[in-house]
Each structure stands twice: as structure tokens, then as C-alpha cells.
Design an enzyme around this catalytic site. Sequence first.
Site, mmCIF file in Angstrom:
data_model
loop_
_atom_site.group_PDB
_atom_site.id
_atom_site.type_symbol
_atom_site.label_atom_id
_atom_site.label_comp_id
_atom_site.label_asym_id
_atom_site.label_seq_id
_atom_site.Cartn_x
_atom_site.Cartn_y
_atom_site.Cartn_z
ATOM 1 N N HIS A 68 0.813 -1.218 0.000
ATOM 2 C CA HIS A 68 0.000 0.000 0.000
ATOM 3 C C HIS A 68 0.845 1.266 0.000
ATOM 4 O O HIS A 68 0.328 2.366 -0.181
ATOM 5 C CB HIS A 68 -0.954 -0.013 1.202
ATOM 6 C CG HIS A 68 -2.316 0.563 0.909
ATOM 7 N ND1 HIS A 68 -2.494 1.664 0.097
ATOM 8 C CD2 HIS A 68 -3.565 0.179 1.289
ATOM 9 C CE1 HIS A 68 -3.786 1.940 0.027
ATOM 10 N NE2 HIS A 68 -4.454 1.047 0.723
ATOM 11 N N ASP A 80 -2.582 2.278 -4.438
ATOM 12 C CA ASP A 80 -3.803 2.179 -3.657
ATOM 13 C C ASP A 80 -4.726 1.123 -4.258
ATOM 14 O O ASP A 80 -4.428 0.539 -5.301
ATOM 15 C CB ASP A 80 -4.507 3.534 -3.618
ATOM 16 C CG ASP A 80 -3.580 4.614 -3.070
ATOM 17 O OD1 ASP A 80 -3.467 5.671 -3.693
ATOM 18 O OD2 ASP A 80 -2.952 4.353 -2.024
#
Lengths: 364, 443
Positions: free
Chosen positions: B414, B418
Site C-alpha cells: 500500500h 492504492d
Amino acid sequence: MAITDRAEAPVAASTLQVLAPDGAVVPGARYPFELSDADHVGMLTAMTVTRRLDGEFVNLQRQGQLALYPSCLGQEAAQVGITSATRDNDWLFPQYRELGAFVVRGVDPAGIGHMWRGMAHGGTGLIEKCCAPITIPIGTHAPHAVGYALGAKFDGVDTVAVTFIGDGATSEGDVHEALNMAAVFQVPCIFVVQNNHWAISVPLSAQTRVTDIASKAAGYGMAGVRCDGNDVLACRVVMRDALLRAREGRGPTLIEAVTYRMGAHTTADDPTRYRSEGELELWRRRDPIDRYRSHLVAAGIWTAQHEERATETGERAAKRLRDEVFDAPMPDPLSVFDHVLSRRSGELERQRRQLARETGRDAT
Amino acid sequence: MRRDFALPDVGEGLEEATVVDWLVAEGDEVTLNQPVCLIETAKAEVELPSPYAGQVTALMCSRGDTLRVGETLMSFELSEPRAATAAPVEAGDERQPLLVGYGVEKDAPAAPRARAWRRASARGDGDAVTPEAGIRSDSSEGFPARPLAAPPVRRLAKDLGVDLSSVSGSGPDGHVLREDVRAAASPSNPGPGAPYPGPSAAGPAGTPRPGSVVEVRGTRLKVAQKMVASRSTIPEATCAVWVDFSSLLALQDAVRASLEDPAVSSTITPFSIVVRLAVLALWANPILNSSYDEPAGLIRVHPGIDLGIATNTAKGLLVPVLRQAQERTTLELAGEISRLTQAAREGGLAPDELRGSTFTISNFGSLGLDDGIPVINYPEAAILGVGAIRERPVVVDGLLVARSTAKLVCSFDHRVCDGAEAGRFLRMLQQLIEEPERALFRV
């Protein structure tokens, strides 16, 4: 891993920081969430004990009990942050100011005290904790660390060599050779430069033309990273990365921990002759222990009880040192033959008998 | 008890010092380490802490007086008798370690010795082995002599489980050569040179018996380190989609039927087609084929796709690597996957074929598993997991029907991207699997 290998030699652009001087977490910082509360308590305890013990070493020198002592006051975060990330079988190759590393490893302060007292059995208790001897000549231990790491690589042993050097040592030929060889052979070795800004009375600006020692790593083709050496969590994070790189066979790392020697170079030095009170005051406000304590208190991890226990442990360590070292007599001269080589040769046996005769001792 | 405090050498090799100021007076009670006196040496002005707790009975000089090092500065009457000075400590004595939450217990592995011992015990003889055993010793010199061999030869011996001291060297001055080591390791020459025996705790099938202890080493150790590296540095998130495999299975049948060579057609599996389509989707979403370079503060997007195929083998999880996957045809990819996974299971891969992937695919469906969260193969940015294809009830045009479906799972770093990017990749792959003809638009 051809692609990532090329990516392993970046120039450190900035100084990694996790905690601001007031103990608040820096926005966007890489906080080491993997640490448990017990880890945090252990680290701050080690820092507290280091400072107390360090003060006792200075006292003992002032009382005529030690020949010399180099204080690590102000460098506790760098030493504890770095060492606490290692495994117990990773080998440390210290210079001479790494009391914090020894405290983390649980080295008996008595052996260190005897060493600074100049006793025949000084420096014992280090090897058992995977620490190489304290090194007085500057930087000569860096090649030792590389040699150890190279041997470990040949043997396929899962261990990392960690060598502590200072900003002044980066001017030494031994250190250059060590850095180059470590990179060429991609050995699991980590060079921790505690940049405390002063090599005795020589400031960093008179030591090197670069302001960023970590950037020297690029010239050797190894990873270089700069962290706030008064921020124990930043030190822990960069060391964790470097250890991982070493264990994965991706080569050595040069870590520059930017810190400050708040005490004298050694007990034989008077720093007021070459640095200003203003400079010292600036660094007092960045005190590594105050910073970490503020953070842990705010996080609800460090309580008055922990503080009390850490203080007690520090007092116990200081007492242990004093009890062992104060007015301690020299051990039997014949004992030097017992601790250098694993077995006695005929020649050593002859020398031992001669010394026994000359000192009127029983050679058996 | 009376005790004197002699003027210490507070520098290195100083001979004298001048008393600048007394901080205590005769008759004062002082505590240990309380500052008692300020002295000036040729090097510095220094405060002296009291070495004792007790009463100051005499100050031996006045302010401004110069004393020689070793002369008595002051005297004390101790409040409590000092314990007898500790006896000299013998090296090797058991000591009380400092009680901080780190540090090793008494039997910490001290390198060379421990290593020699391990090496000896690794030979598998159950007798107590001293560090010196097995190392020839030249008694006339008193130094234990190591067998002569170059480091690569030592490494070879170690890898083959050959004890160098048991090998007679055929090189100059008795140097042990590669051939000597190989000869000693050959099956016709068992004995001390026998290879490292597996963990004795393992049962016949390699599964540990209940209550046994298994040494973590080799592939198990590497997997463990990778997993810890991944989970302790990568903040990962996971997303998943259900995919209808009906069209892809029909395509597989058609392709197989069109191939004459059974050796080639057998490589065309649902998984090998999924891999081909995943490479297309990945090539269109290159951010998932990258690495997060923390020290440099950079995300390095890789110039090509070196695809890791997570493969279950008897030794444990291996990840053979399919280089430059974006440049291969479907048939080439299918052939390579078949070759690599088979070679991995047989242990026939070169080290280079087992490292350096940039993106990994795990076919956990081949283990009969419907769902799972794959762990990213550190330091990559993402991993794709493919679940088992089974007939499941699905709703098509408002009707409940049975269709062959499978779940695709993507774990991604992450820090690198995203859910939007990972989702785009996964949705594109879903579309390509459900309507494989769309792949034509991308080749």
C-alpha cells in the site's frame, strides 16, 4: 535480483527521523510498529542504564581508579537503537565508546572496567556476548568486521557483522579498505558511523568536505542511509533494513547516525577549549533519553514504575562496576598464559616457568 | 575506618595538579560521588567526586597548592566499612549478567568455537565432540593446524558435508582440492564424509513426528526470512474478485485440440492461460510490477516482468522465475511454466532461476483451496493468488446457474499504490479471463 541490486546504491538524500525532539511522531515517519511495549521498555531501560553506568565510569576515573574513559553521554540512542535490532549471534566490532551496545548485549561492566583500569584480565566477558574487543586505534577494527563477514559468507552462516566507527574514522585508510572490500564481496557487514561531530577537537568540517557521510556509500557501491542518531526509533528502523539487506545477501550498508558527544572526548580532554556552550545547549535540547521518554510516556507505555525500575537497574550496574573495580588488585601474572592461546606450546610453557621463577611463584 | 584519597591522574600521564577550590570542609559528611574538590591540570579544570561515603577528616592542602599525582589529597572516616575488595576475576568464571531486557544467556554462540563444534556435530556422530576434535594438531608448534584448502573448496566441502580434516589433499603441500572433496563426497565413499543427515525428527515422509523438534534451515529458513521481511516491512492490502472461467475453459479445449504435439498441448492449462493474461494486465498496470526503495525514497518500476511462480515442492515453497514474461507467446510461457515448476519439484533449477522475480503468482487453487491471502514476495509490490476452479452457483441474467468460477486475490504494497490501481489490474484480468478474445486487442 539484478534490478534491485542496482537500486541498492542510492545516495542518502535526507535524514530519517521518527521522533521529533519533543517526542512526537514526525508526520509520515516509518514508525516501527513491530516493536512490542516490552521492546520499547527494554530499549529505554537500556538507555537509562547506559547513562548511569557511563557516569560511574567517569566518577571512577576521577577517583584514580581508571586510567582513562571515553564517555558515551548523548549517544545512547544510536548505540541502543542499532544494537537492539541485532540478533544475539550477530557480531559487534566496537571502537571504544559503545557502552550502550554492551549494555544491550548484557556484557558485565566489570570486564569493561578492568579494561579501562589497565588490568591484565580487562576486556573479558565481551566474546561471550559476540562482541569483539574494545579497539583504541581508530578504525582498525573495520577490516576485522569485514573479514568476519566474509568468513561467515563462505561458511554460509547466518550472522551479520556490525562495526561501530566515528566520523573521524572515515578519514582512515583502514576504513576505506574495509568499505570497499565489503562492497566488492557483498558481505553481510554493516558500518555504523556515529557522527558525533567531533574527532577529539577536530570538527566534522575539518574532517571531510562532504556534510553527509552516508553519501560516501555511493562511491563504494553500497547502500547508504542517514538517520537521526538521537532518535532511537529511527536508528532501529534503518538498522532493521540494513540487517535484512545483509541477511538476504544484498550486501553491506553504511549507516550514518547523526548524534553528538555531550561529554569530553575522554576523561583526559577538556571540550570547553574548542566548542561553545551554545552548541552544547542546542544538543541538550535534543537529548535522546528525554525524547524517547516523552514519546513512551505520551503513548502510555512508560510509567513511573518503569522509571523506578530502570533507575534501580542502573544503580545496580554502577554498584557492580564499583565493587569489581575499586582498588582491585592485579590478577596473578601467570594467568596471562591461560587466556591468550587455547593450548600452551613448549615455548610458552618455558616462558611461564621462567616468569614463575623470577616472581617466586609456583609454576604448577 | 580511615581512608585516604590520593590525587588521581585525571589526564593521560599528568604529573601534578593544582587545587582550585574545596567544595567540602573538614567534618562534613559526604555521599559517594559527591563533588569534593576542583583541580586544575595542564589539560583541564576537573571536579573530583568523592570515592567514599563518610566524614571528611582532613584536607591535606589549601586552595592554590600544587600536589603531585599520588600524594594524599584528603582523608575520610568511612560511615560503613567497605566490603573487602573483590578478588580478581578469572576469565571464564560465571558472572552475573547485567539485568536488562536484552542480551544472551550464558551459552551464547561464540563464533569460531561454536562453529567448529557445530561442524563436528553436524557429522551426525552422537558422541560429545570437543571443538578441537577432528582438527589435526601439530603438537610441535602447539597451534591446532587447519587442513589446507582455499575458501571455495571449504565451501564446497561444507555444502557436500565433507569433513576436510578427513580428506588427504592431493595438491601442493597437501592442499585439499575440489577433486579431493568431490571424491570424498561420492556415494562409494561414505563415512565421515557422508552428507548432512536430515533432521532426525523427520518421519519417513518428511513430516515431523508429534513432539519432535525440527531445525529451521535451508528452504524452510529462507521462506521464514522472506515472510518476516514481507510482513514486517510491507503494509499490505488485499483485494479479490470472483471470475467466471467458462470461456477460458472452452478456449483451453480449443487450443489443445488445435495442437498436434501432446507434449505441447498438455502445457496448456487454465493456469498457464491465466498467467499469460495476467502478464497482459500487469503490462498495462506497471505500478504493480515495481519495488519500494525505502532508503532512496523511490518507487522503482521494473523495466520488464520477471514472473515468479510460487511452487510447492517437497523441500518447501520455491519461486522459480520466468524472465521477461511480457515478451513470450502463450505457448512459450506455458512451456516455461511447465519446465520450471517440474524442475523446481525435482530440485534441478540453477540458483539464478530461483531469484530476482519482480511479480509473483501463486496457484494455491492447485492445492484445492478456494481462497487465501498470499504474502507478497519481498521486495516486490504485489502478488496474485489464483483459487480453485469449481462449478459454483452464480446469477446470470437473473437466473441461478452453475458456472466454473475461481477467485483471484491480489495483495499489494500500500506504500506503492492504492486499491484503485490494484483493483484496475484485477478487474482487467477478470475481463480478460471472462472474454479472452479481448486479449487480441492487447497483443
